[in-house]
Design an enzyme around this catalytic site. Structure first.
Site, PDB file in Angstrom:
ATOM      1  N   ILE A 182      -2.512 -24.262 135.526  1.00  0.00           N
ATOM      2  CA  ILE A 182      -3.667 -23.356 135.428  1.00  0.00           C
ATOM      3  C   ILE A 182      -3.697 -22.770 134.020  1.00  0.00           C
ATOM      4  CG2 ILE A 182      -4.764 -21.268 136.352  1.00  0.00           C
ATOM      5  CD1 ILE A 182      -3.149 -21.644 138.918  1.00  0.00           C
TER       6      ILE A 182
ATOM      7  N   SER B 153     -19.384 -21.226 136.144  1.00  0.00           N
ATOM      8  CA  SER B 153     -19.986 -19.935 136.512  1.00  0.00           C
ATOM      9  C   SER B 153     -21.371 -20.231 137.092  1.00  0.00           C
ATOM     10  CB  SER B 153     -20.129 -19.078 135.256  1.00  0.00           C
ATOM     11  OG  SER B 153     -20.894 -17.916 135.525  1.00  0.00           O
TER      12      SER B 153
ATOM     13  N   GLY C 215      -5.131 -19.855 131.267  1.00  0.00           N
ATOM     14  CA  GLY C 215      -5.617 -18.468 131.284  1.00  0.00           C
ATOM     15  C   GLY C 215      -5.110 -17.685 132.479  1.00  0.00           C
TER      16      GLY C 215
ATOM     17  N   SER D 168      -3.048 -15.091 132.493  1.00  0.00           N
ATOM     18  CA  SER D 168      -2.520 -13.746 132.209  1.00  0.00           C
ATOM     19  C   SER D 168      -3.188 -12.687 133.070  1.00  0.00           C
ATOM     20  CB  SER D 168      -2.707 -13.402 130.724  1.00  0.00           C
ATOM     21  OG  SER D 168      -4.076 -13.164 130.444  1.00  0.00           O
TER      22      SER D 168
ATOM     23  N   TYR E 228     -22.711 -17.349 126.189  1.00  0.00           N
ATOM     24  CA  TYR E 228     -21.817 -17.576 127.338  1.00  0.00           C
ATOM     25  C   TYR E 228     -22.443 -18.633 128.258  1.00  0.00           C
ATOM     26  CZ  TYR E 228     -19.074 -16.604 131.588  1.00  0.00           C
ATOM     27  OH  TYR E 228     -18.266 -16.719 132.705  1.00  0.00           O
TER      28      TYR E 228
HETATM   29  N1  LIG Z   1     -15.176 -12.547 136.603  1.00  0.00           N
HETATM   30  C1  LIG Z   1     -16.374 -13.082 136.711  1.00  0.00           C
HETATM   31  O1  LIG Z   1     -17.337 -12.410 137.090  1.00  0.00           O
HETATM   32  C2  LIG Z   1     -16.583 -14.550 136.412  1.00  0.00           C
HETATM   33  C3  LIG Z   1     -17.731 -15.168 136.923  1.00  0.00           C
HETATM   34  C4  LIG Z   1     -17.943 -16.513 136.667  1.00  0.00           C
HETATM   35  C5  LIG Z   1     -17.016 -17.231 135.929  1.00  0.00           C
HETATM   36  N2  LIG Z   1     -15.919 -16.603 135.433  1.00  0.00           N
HETATM   37  C6  LIG Z   1     -14.971 -17.427 134.651  1.00  0.00           C
HETATM   38  O2  LIG Z   1     -13.695 -17.359 135.249  1.00  0.00           O
HETATM   39  C7  LIG Z   1     -12.695 -17.642 134.265  1.00  0.00           C
HETATM   40  C8  LIG Z   1     -11.597 -16.591 134.372  1.00  0.00           C
HETATM   41  O3  LIG Z   1     -12.150 -15.348 134.046  1.00  0.00           O
HETATM   42  P1  LIG Z   1     -11.713 -13.982 134.743  1.00  0.00           P
HETATM   43  O4  LIG Z   1     -12.933 -13.392 135.335  1.00  0.00           O
HETATM   44  O5  LIG Z   1     -10.509 -14.166 135.579  1.00  0.00           O
HETATM   45  O6  LIG Z   1     -11.411 -13.080 133.438  1.00  0.00           O
HETATM   46  P2  LIG Z   1     -10.051 -12.646 132.718  1.00  0.00           P
HETATM   47  O7  LIG Z   1      -9.252 -11.811 133.642  1.00  0.00           O
HETATM   48  O8  LIG Z   1     -10.474 -12.079 131.430  1.00  0.00           O
HETATM   49  O9  LIG Z   1      -9.281 -14.029 132.517  1.00  0.00           O
HETATM   50  C9  LIG Z   1      -9.567 -14.904 131.483  1.00  0.00           C
HETATM   51  C10 LIG Z   1      -8.287 -15.603 131.101  1.00  0.00           C
HETATM   52  O10 LIG Z   1      -8.586 -16.560 130.068  1.00  0.00           O
HETATM   53  C11 LIG Z   1      -7.587 -16.403 129.070  1.00  0.00           C
HETATM   54  N3  LIG Z   1      -7.958 -16.936 127.770  1.00  0.00           N
HETATM   55  C12 LIG Z   1      -8.994 -16.607 126.963  1.00  0.00           C
HETATM   56  N4  LIG Z   1      -8.937 -17.321 125.827  1.00  0.00           N
HETATM   57  C13 LIG Z   1      -7.843 -18.129 125.916  1.00  0.00           C
HETATM   58  C14 LIG Z   1      -7.231 -19.096 125.083  1.00  0.00           C
HETATM   59  N5  LIG Z   1      -7.739 -19.392 123.871  1.00  0.00           N
HETATM   60  N6  LIG Z   1      -6.128 -19.733 125.522  1.00  0.00           N
HETATM   61  C15 LIG Z   1      -5.596 -19.463 126.732  1.00  0.00           C
HETATM   62  N7  LIG Z   1      -6.099 -18.532 127.559  1.00  0.00           N
HETATM   63  C16 LIG Z   1      -7.210 -17.880 127.156  1.00  0.00           C
HETATM   64  C17 LIG Z   1      -7.323 -14.915 129.034  1.00  0.00           C
HETATM   65  O11 LIG Z   1      -6.112 -14.670 128.314  1.00  0.00           O
HETATM   66  P3  LIG Z   1      -5.890 -13.384 127.368  1.00  0.00           P
HETATM   67  O12 LIG Z   1      -5.412 -12.311 128.300  1.00  0.00           O
HETATM   68  O13 LIG Z   1      -4.823 -13.836 126.431  1.00  0.00           O
HETATM   69  O14 LIG Z   1      -7.195 -13.071 126.713  1.00  0.00           O
HETATM   70  C18 LIG Z   1      -7.248 -14.633 130.520  1.00  0.00           C
HETATM   71  O15 LIG Z   1      -5.988 -15.002 131.018  1.00  0.00           O
HETATM   72  C19 LIG Z   1     -13.414 -17.662 132.918  1.00  0.00           C
HETATM   73  O16 LIG Z   1     -13.625 -18.992 132.524  1.00  0.00           O
HETATM   74  C20 LIG Z   1     -14.734 -16.978 133.228  1.00  0.00           C
HETATM   75  O17 LIG Z   1     -15.767 -17.403 132.361  1.00  0.00           O
HETATM   76  C21 LIG Z   1     -15.666 -15.285 135.665  1.00  0.00           C
END
Ligand SMILES: NC(=O)c1ccc[n+]([C@@H]2O[C@H](COP(=O)([O-])OP(=O)(O)OC[C@H]3O[C@@H](n4cnc5c(N)ncnc54)[C@H](OP(=O)(O)O)[C@@H]3O)[C@@H](O)[C@H]2O)c1
Length: 295
Positions: free
Chosen positions: A9, A145, A11, A13, A158
């Site tokens: 997996i 998304s 990202g 963190s 985005y």
């Molecule tokens: N939450 C929502 O509403 C939503 C809805 C639709 C889709 N998504 C998608 O779901 C996915 C996960 O997002 P999330 O909502 O869980 O947000 P999140 O908590 O911000 O998680 C995003 C993860 O991606 C990592 N990341 C960013 N740039 C990276 C890089 N260059 N290399 C490795 N890791 C990197 C971040 O690491 P760092 O901590 O190091 O930044 C973090 O672990 C994303 O693709 C997002 O677009 C989210």
């Protein structure tokens, strides 16, 4: 190693990635939860994953991977294959968002979001594919998304990155079908993860002065998205369902969460039109999933 399969997996963190790592490991998978800056900024997150693994005796491992760095991606996958001997599932979850008027995002920002949200997936997929080809099996899952299907005002870059990720997924899906490797998208709605704390705005603020009422869009949209009370565990649960669906029976995309029911309608229409396209080119048979293994 746990015997249900090896999952990588990106990202992990925080957010969906972090939750999915624990959930899939609890469900019997060997999980490599990858994070960037493992020994720096994300050291506490990596330690929390290790602590969870120790406490619950899970086959869960934290590993360094920055999806924007070729060497980091290739080195990580080489290490996983060295340790686990295979990669059954890759979850491309790493990603981030922008909110604000499109014109205020400079080219460096535009490149950066594509480098993570789109090319990040292309990098990791290219890194795991040689192993999956050797296995004659594998599953690639992209966390896209709803914004990979509909355009949210003030989130143009985005959305563009997620539309591109959807296209990349379909492209790989067709080409890998004959190799017995499956490729799907997950399309979550809005969920209260850390994404909104990390969301970035345009660097070229001066560009906003040419706009009137449109400057309000980001506030209105941002507040609506942040108000979501949906349960982020919906995504790990959907991932488990997809992983446990037999190869060849998975849909190309999975909408997760409430809101925007039109996304499902678009998915259905797109499936129909794509069928027409591959038929019109005479490649319907060539792009059908074929398992390399007897059931
Ligand atoms: N939450 C929502 O509403 C939503 C809805 C639709 C889709 N998504 C998608 O779901 C996915 C996960 O997002 P999330 O909502 O869980 O947000 P999140 O908590 O911000 O998680 C995003 C993860 O991606 C990592 N990341 C960013 N740039 C990276 C890089 N260059 N290399 C490795 N890791 C990197 C971040 O690491 P760092 O901590 O190091 O930044 C973090 O672990 C994303 O693709 C997002 O677009 C989210």
């Amino acid at each position: 190693m746990a015997d249900k399969g090896v999952v990588v997996i990106t990202g992990a963190s925080s957010g969906f990635g972090r939750l999915a790592a624990g959930f899939l490991a609890r469900n019997g998978y060997t999980v490599f939860a990858t994070l960037r800056d493992l020994t720096g900024r994300n050291a506490p997150a990596a330690e929390a994953l290790r602590e969870l693994a120790r406490k619950e005796s899970l086959d869960l491992h934290a590993a360094e991977m920055d999806v924007t760095e070729d060497d980091s991606v290739e080195g990580c996958i080489r290490d996983v294959v060295g340790r686990a001997g295979r990669v059954d599932v890759l979850v491309n979850n790493a990603g981030f968002g922008y909110i604000g008027l499109l014109e205020s995002f400079d080219l460096e920002q535009a490149r950066r979001i594509f480098d993570t949200n789109v090319l990040g997936a292309h990098r990791t997929i290219r890194a795991v594919l040689p192993q999956m080809h050797r296995q004659g099996a594998g599953l690639l899952i992209q966390i896209s998304s709803g914004a990979g299907r509909v355009v949210i005002p003030s989130m143009g870059l985005y959305c563009a990155s997620k539309f591109a990720l959807e296209a990349l997924t379909d492209g790989y899906r067709y080409e890998l079908a004959d190799a017995g490797i499956d490729c799907v998208c997950v399309q979550p709605g809005a969920y209260p993860t850390e994404i909104f704390e990390k969301i970035e705005t345009g660097a070229d603020v001066a560009r906003e002065s040419a706009y009137g009422a449109s400057r309000e869009l980001a506030n209105v949209i941002g507040n609506a998205l942040k108000a979501s009370t949906a349960d982020p565990m919906d995504v790990p649960r959907a991932l488990l369902d997809i992983i446990e669906t037999p190869a060849g029976r998975r849909a190309p995309r999975y909408r997760v969460g409430r809101g925007a029911p039109g996304v499902e309608a678009l998915n259905a229409l797109s499936a129909e039109v794509q069928e027409q396209i591959v038929s019109a080119f005479g490649v319907a048979e060539l792009t059908k999933f074929r398992s390399r293994h007897r059931p």
